[in-house]
Design a protein around this motif. Structure first.
Motif, short mmCIF file in Angstrom:
data_model
loop_
_atom_site.label_atom_id
_atom_site.label_comp_id
_atom_site.label_asym_id
_atom_site.label_seq_id
_atom_site.Cartn_x
_atom_site.Cartn_y
_atom_site.Cartn_z
N ASN A 10 55.76 46.96 38.19
CA ASN A 10 55.19 45.94 39.20
C ASN A 10 53.96 46.31 39.72
OD1 ASN A 10 57.35 44.49 38.99
ND2 ASN A 10 58.53 45.17 40.66
N PHE A 11 53.82 47.65 39.91
CA PHE A 11 52.43 48.23 40.62
C PHE A 11 51.42 48.01 39.66
CE2 PHE A 11 49.37 51.80 41.19
CZ PHE A 11 48.93 51.39 42.32
N TYR A 12 51.79 48.31 38.14
CA TYR A 12 50.62 48.48 37.13
C TYR A 12 50.43 46.86 36.80
CZ TYR A 12 50.87 53.30 36.37
OH TYR A 12 50.81 54.76 36.26
N GLY A 13 51.34 46.13 36.74
CA GLY A 13 51.05 44.76 36.64
C GLY A 13 50.26 43.97 37.74
N ALA A 14 50.61 44.46 39.05
CA ALA A 14 49.64 43.57 40.06
C ALA A 14 48.10 44.16 39.93
CB ALA A 14 50.18 43.94 41.41
N ILE A 15 47.95 45.37 39.41
CA ILE A 15 46.64 45.99 39.46
C ILE A 15 45.87 45.21 38.10
CG2 ILE A 15 45.16 47.90 38.90
CD1 ILE A 15 46.28 48.09 41.61
N ALA A 16 46.47 44.82 37.00
CA ALA A 16 45.95 44.21 35.91
C ALA A 16 45.70 42.80 36.40
CB ALA A 16 47.18 44.30 34.74
N PHE A 17 46.60 42.34 37.09
CA PHE A 17 46.50 40.87 37.23
C PHE A 17 45.03 40.86 38.52
CE2 PHE A 17 46.60 37.26 40.43
CZ PHE A 17 46.97 36.32 39.48
N LEU A 18 45.03 41.76 39.47
CA LEU A 18 43.67 41.61 40.28
C LEU A 18 42.56 42.11 39.55
CD1 LEU A 18 45.12 43.24 43.45
CD2 LEU A 18 44.79 40.87 43.21
N SER A 19 42.51 42.91 38.63
CA SER A 19 41.20 43.27 37.77
C SER A 19 40.86 42.19 36.80
CB SER A 19 41.61 44.59 36.98
OG SER A 19 42.51 44.42 36.03
N MET A 20 41.94 41.41 36.40
CA MET A 20 41.73 40.16 35.45
C MET A 20 40.94 39.17 36.40
SD MET A 20 44.47 37.61 33.60
CE MET A 20 45.08 37.12 35.17
N LEU A 21 41.25 39.02 37.81
CA LEU A 21 40.45 38.08 38.67
C LEU A 21 39.13 38.67 38.91
CD1 LEU A 21 43.54 36.98 41.08
CD2 LEU A 21 42.75 35.78 38.88
N ALA A 22 39.11 39.92 38.87
CA ALA A 22 37.65 40.26 39.46
C ALA A 22 36.71 40.61 38.32
CB ALA A 22 38.10 41.70 40.16
N ALA A 26 32.65 39.78 38.60
CA ALA A 26 31.66 40.93 38.38
C ALA A 26 30.60 40.50 37.49
CB ALA A 26 32.37 42.14 37.91
N VAL A 27 30.93 39.61 36.52
CA VAL A 27 29.94 39.36 35.45
C VAL A 27 29.04 38.22 35.89
CG1 VAL A 27 29.61 37.83 33.07
CG2 VAL A 27 31.27 39.50 33.35
N GLU A 30 26.47 39.66 37.81
CA GLU A 30 25.29 40.60 36.98
C GLU A 30 25.59 42.18 36.92
OE1 GLU A 30 21.51 39.53 37.15
OE2 GLU A 30 21.85 37.31 36.57
N MET A 31 26.99 42.43 37.38
CA MET A 31 27.42 43.83 37.40
C MET A 31 28.36 44.27 36.23
SD MET A 31 28.43 44.23 41.58
CE MET A 31 29.93 43.07 41.38
N TYR A 32 27.51 44.41 35.13
CA TYR A 32 28.14 44.40 33.78
C TYR A 32 29.01 45.84 33.64
CZ TYR A 32 25.15 40.53 33.01
OH TYR A 32 24.46 39.18 33.09
N ILE A 33 28.63 46.62 34.19
CA ILE A 33 29.49 48.02 33.95
C ILE A 33 30.56 47.80 34.84
CG2 ILE A 33 29.35 50.56 34.45
CD1 ILE A 33 26.36 50.49 34.00
N THR A 34 30.51 47.33 35.80
CA THR A 34 31.95 47.16 36.77
C THR A 34 32.86 46.11 36.12
OG1 THR A 34 30.46 47.25 38.74
CG2 THR A 34 32.70 46.58 38.80
#
Length: 57
Positions: A10-22, A26-27, A30-34
């Protein structure tokens, strides 16, 4: 009871979901490395969420 709510999958799934939203934000900023780092985090966390304990769920 908390073991079933707060497990690694559940923890890894939540992190994956939040990074998918962020990542798109970031693009847009114009924070392409992020954005690239967030995509790597997304892939890694999604993989770990699916394969918790070395076995596929």
């Amino acid at each position: 009871m908390t073991h079933k709510i707060f497990n690694a999958s559940n923890f890894y799934g939540a992190i994956a979901f939040l990074s998918m939203l962020a990542a798109p934000a970031a693009v847009e900023g114009e924070m392409y490395i992020t954005a690239a780092a967030l995509v790597v985090i997304l892939a890694g966390c999604a993989h770990l969420s699916i394969r918790e304990g070395g076995k596929r769920k």
